[in-house]
Design a protein around this motif. Structure first.
Motif, PDB file in Angstrom:
ATOM      1  N   SER A  96      10.856  46.655   6.712  1.00 62.85           N
ATOM      2  CA  SER A  96      11.021  47.521   5.537  1.00 62.85           C
ATOM      3  C   SER A  96      10.245  47.011   4.330  1.00 62.85           C
ATOM      4  CB  SER A  96      12.505  47.633   5.176  1.00 62.85           C
ATOM      5  OG  SER A  96      12.993  46.408   4.632  1.00 62.85           O
ATOM      6  N   GLN A  97       9.410  45.980   4.560  1.00 63.28           N
ATOM      7  CA  GLN A  97       8.667  45.339   3.465  1.00 63.28           C
ATOM      8  C   GLN A  97       9.625  44.853   2.370  1.00 63.28           C
ATOM      9  OE1 GLN A  97       5.688  48.366   2.475  1.00 63.28           O
ATOM     10  NE2 GLN A  97       4.249  47.356   3.864  1.00 63.28           N
ATOM     11  N   PHE A  98      10.774  44.372   2.830  1.00 57.02           N
ATOM     12  CA  PHE A  98      11.793  43.756   1.965  1.00 57.02           C
ATOM     13  C   PHE A  98      12.356  44.734   0.928  1.00 57.02           C
ATOM     14  CE2 PHE A  98       9.019  40.478   3.615  1.00 57.02           C
ATOM     15  CZ  PHE A  98       9.927  39.604   4.190  1.00 57.02           C
ATOM     16  N   SER A  99      12.366  46.004   1.292  1.00 58.19           N
ATOM     17  CA  SER A  99      12.929  47.010   0.383  1.00 58.19           C
ATOM     18  C   SER A  99      14.377  47.347   0.731  1.00 58.19           C
ATOM     19  CB  SER A  99      12.098  48.297   0.427  1.00 58.19           C
ATOM     20  OG  SER A  99      12.172  48.904   1.705  1.00 58.19           O
ATOM     21  N   LEU A 100      14.835  46.921   1.922  1.00 53.45           N
ATOM     22  CA  LEU A 100      16.186  47.240   2.374  1.00 53.45           C
ATOM     23  C   LEU A 100      16.990  45.978   2.625  1.00 53.45           C
ATOM     24  CD1 LEU A 100      15.409  50.049   4.977  1.00 53.45           C
ATOM     25  CD2 LEU A 100      15.909  50.305   2.537  1.00 53.45           C
ATOM     26  N   GLY A 101      18.304  46.110   2.457  1.00 53.96           N
ATOM     27  CA  GLY A 101      19.201  45.010   2.769  1.00 53.96           C
ATOM     28  C   GLY A 101      20.446  45.567   3.421  1.00 53.96           C
ATOM     29  N   CYS A 102      21.593  44.976   3.146  1.00 52.49           N
ATOM     30  CA  CYS A 102      22.852  45.482   3.670  1.00 52.49           C
ATOM     31  C   CYS A 102      23.085  46.896   3.148  1.00 52.49           C
ATOM     32  CB  CYS A 102      24.000  44.571   3.240  1.00 52.49           C
ATOM     33  SG  CYS A 102      25.639  45.220   3.663  1.00 52.49           S
ATOM     34  N   PRO A 103      23.461  47.844   4.005  1.00 51.52           N
ATOM     35  CA  PRO A 103      23.617  49.221   3.547  1.00 51.52           C
ATOM     36  C   PRO A 103      24.792  49.462   2.608  1.00 51.52           C
ATOM     37  CG  PRO A 103      24.301  49.022   5.833  1.00 51.52           C
ATOM     38  CD  PRO A 103      23.659  47.711   5.456  1.00 51.52           C
ATOM     39  N   GLU A 157      24.686  38.143   3.908  1.00 49.95           N
ATOM     40  CA  GLU A 157      24.611  38.964   2.695  1.00 49.95           C
ATOM     41  C   GLU A 157      23.754  38.282   1.620  1.00 49.95           C
ATOM     42  OE1 GLU A 157      25.721  42.032   2.352  1.00 49.95           O
ATOM     43  OE2 GLU A 157      26.642  42.035   4.337  1.00 49.95           O
ATOM     44  N   GLY A 158      23.982  36.992   1.414  1.00 52.09           N
ATOM     45  CA  GLY A 158      23.198  36.264   0.419  1.00 52.09           C
ATOM     46  C   GLY A 158      21.743  36.115   0.813  1.00 52.09           C
ATOM     47  N   LEU A 159      21.501  35.876   2.084  1.00 51.72           N
ATOM     48  CA  LEU A 159      20.120  35.703   2.555  1.00 51.72           C
ATOM     49  C   LEU A 159      19.306  36.978   2.421  1.00 51.72           C
ATOM     50  CD1 LEU A 159      20.871  33.521   5.666  1.00 51.72           C
ATOM     51  CD2 LEU A 159      19.386  32.842   3.768  1.00 51.72           C
ATOM     52  N   MET A 160      19.945  38.127   2.610  1.00 43.44           N
ATOM     53  CA  MET A 160      19.213  39.383   2.432  1.00 43.44           C
ATOM     54  C   MET A 160      18.738  39.538   0.990  1.00 43.44           C
ATOM     55  SD  MET A 160      20.959  42.265   4.907  1.00 43.44           S
ATOM     56  CE  MET A 160      22.633  41.666   5.110  1.00 43.44           C
ATOM     57  N   VAL A 161      19.554  39.110   0.051  1.00 45.29           N
ATOM     58  CA  VAL A 161      19.156  39.165  -1.363  1.00 45.29           C
ATOM     59  C   VAL A 161      18.011  38.184  -1.630  1.00 45.29           C
ATOM     60  CG1 VAL A 161      19.919  38.773  -3.729  1.00 45.29           C
ATOM     61  CG2 VAL A 161      21.450  39.898  -2.104  1.00 45.29           C
ATOM     62  N   ILE A 162      18.138  36.964  -1.113  1.00 51.15           N
ATOM     63  CA  ILE A 162      17.100  35.950  -1.320  1.00 51.15           C
ATOM     64  C   ILE A 162      15.784  36.393  -0.689  1.00 51.15           C
ATOM     65  CG2 ILE A 162      16.394  33.591  -0.721  1.00 51.15           C
ATOM     66  CD1 ILE A 162      19.409  32.844  -0.946  1.00 51.15           C
ATOM     67  N   ALA A 163      15.855  36.908   0.531  1.00 52.18           N
ATOM     68  CA  ALA A 163      14.636  37.346   1.218  1.00 52.18           C
ATOM     69  C   ALA A 163      13.948  38.485   0.474  1.00 52.18           C
ATOM     70  CB  ALA A 163      14.969  37.767   2.651  1.00 52.18           C
ATOM     71  N   ARG A 164      14.738  39.405  -0.058  1.00 54.82           N
ATOM     72  CA  ARG A 164      14.143  40.513  -0.807  1.00 54.82           C
ATOM     73  C   ARG A 164      13.513  40.015  -2.102  1.00 54.82           C
ATOM     74  NH1 ARG A 164      18.077  45.583  -1.286  1.00 54.82           N
ATOM     75  NH2 ARG A 164      16.152  46.489  -2.109  1.00 54.82           N
ATOM     76  N   ALA A 165      14.151  39.033  -2.727  1.00 56.19           N
ATOM     77  CA  ALA A 165      13.616  38.500  -3.984  1.00 56.19           C
ATOM     78  C   ALA A 165      12.325  37.715  -3.758  1.00 56.19           C
ATOM     79  CB  ALA A 165      14.657  37.614  -4.668  1.00 56.19           C
TER      80      ALA A 165
END
Length: 201
Positions: A96-103, A157-165
């Motif tokens: 998703s090119q880091f545009s998506l995380g937990c729904p 949950e936290g890693l999805m935020v870090i990866a997107r950032a």
């Protein structure tokens, strides 16, 4: 085959919620992204935005639950299963090119309606419960299994935020190795008393 208006609206809302959250997603955004005529919103969703978001959230929760259930059932070793889950999350982020995380995380953070809040609460309880049950089946004591399940869910949950950032999936994969090793050790520790009991017979 062309998708009907209702399906397009649901899919557009799901995508926008994951990208912008509840308050960042307006009805105009949904109509524009779904190419739906304005009058179709209340025809398909008389309850307006809240009904639309509730239906999307229920569907998102069901898909995550199904995927988690299948991943845990596919492997006898929960450490391997959990490692695969982290890898799947890393692929989703990259695809998703880091545009998506937990729904559901953006919905939770936006302090939604009581019905949405309850949906999200029960979803997390269910996901944590599925992990806990898998660990218990492998021999981990109930109390330790619950804490490990909390650790897995909260780290994802936290890693999805870090990866997107950071726009980098490496942190997800690095933690996957550590968490899998921790689960493997817990499984072995849980089996040790049983081995000692068998040896003494």
């Amino acid at each position: 085959m062309a998708k009907d208006t209702r399906t397009r609206m649901l899919e557009a809302t799901g995508l926008l919620l994951r990208q912008r959250g509840y308050h960042g997603t307006s009805l105009n955004d949904i109509l524009s992204a779904s190419a739906a005529p304005r009058g179709s919103l209340y025809f398909h969703f008389p309850g307006g935005k809240d009904q639309l978001v509730i239906e999307v959230t229920r569907d998102s929760i069901a898909r995550v639950t199904e995927g988690l259930t299948e991943a845990l059932a596919a492997e006898r070793d929960p450490a391997v299963a959990v490692h695969h889950i982290y890898q799947s999350v890393a692929r989703m982020l990259e695809d998703s090119q880091f545009s998506l995380g937990c729904p559901i995380a953006p919905v939770v953070l936006d302090s939604p309606t009581p019905e949405l809040a309850e949906l999200c609460r029960t979803a997390f309880e269910q996901w944590i419960g599925l992990l806990r049950e898998a660990f218990v089946r492998a021999g981990v004591p109930e109390r330790r299994a619950h804490v490990l399940a909390l650790l897995v869910e909260s780290s994802l949950e936290g890693l999805m935020v870090i990866a997107r950032a950071t726009r980098d999936r490496a942190p997800v994969l690095a933690v996957a190795d550590e968490v899998a090793a921790l689960i493997e050790a817990a499984v072995l520790a849980g089996r040790e008393p049983r081995r000692r009991a068998d040896a003494s017979v």
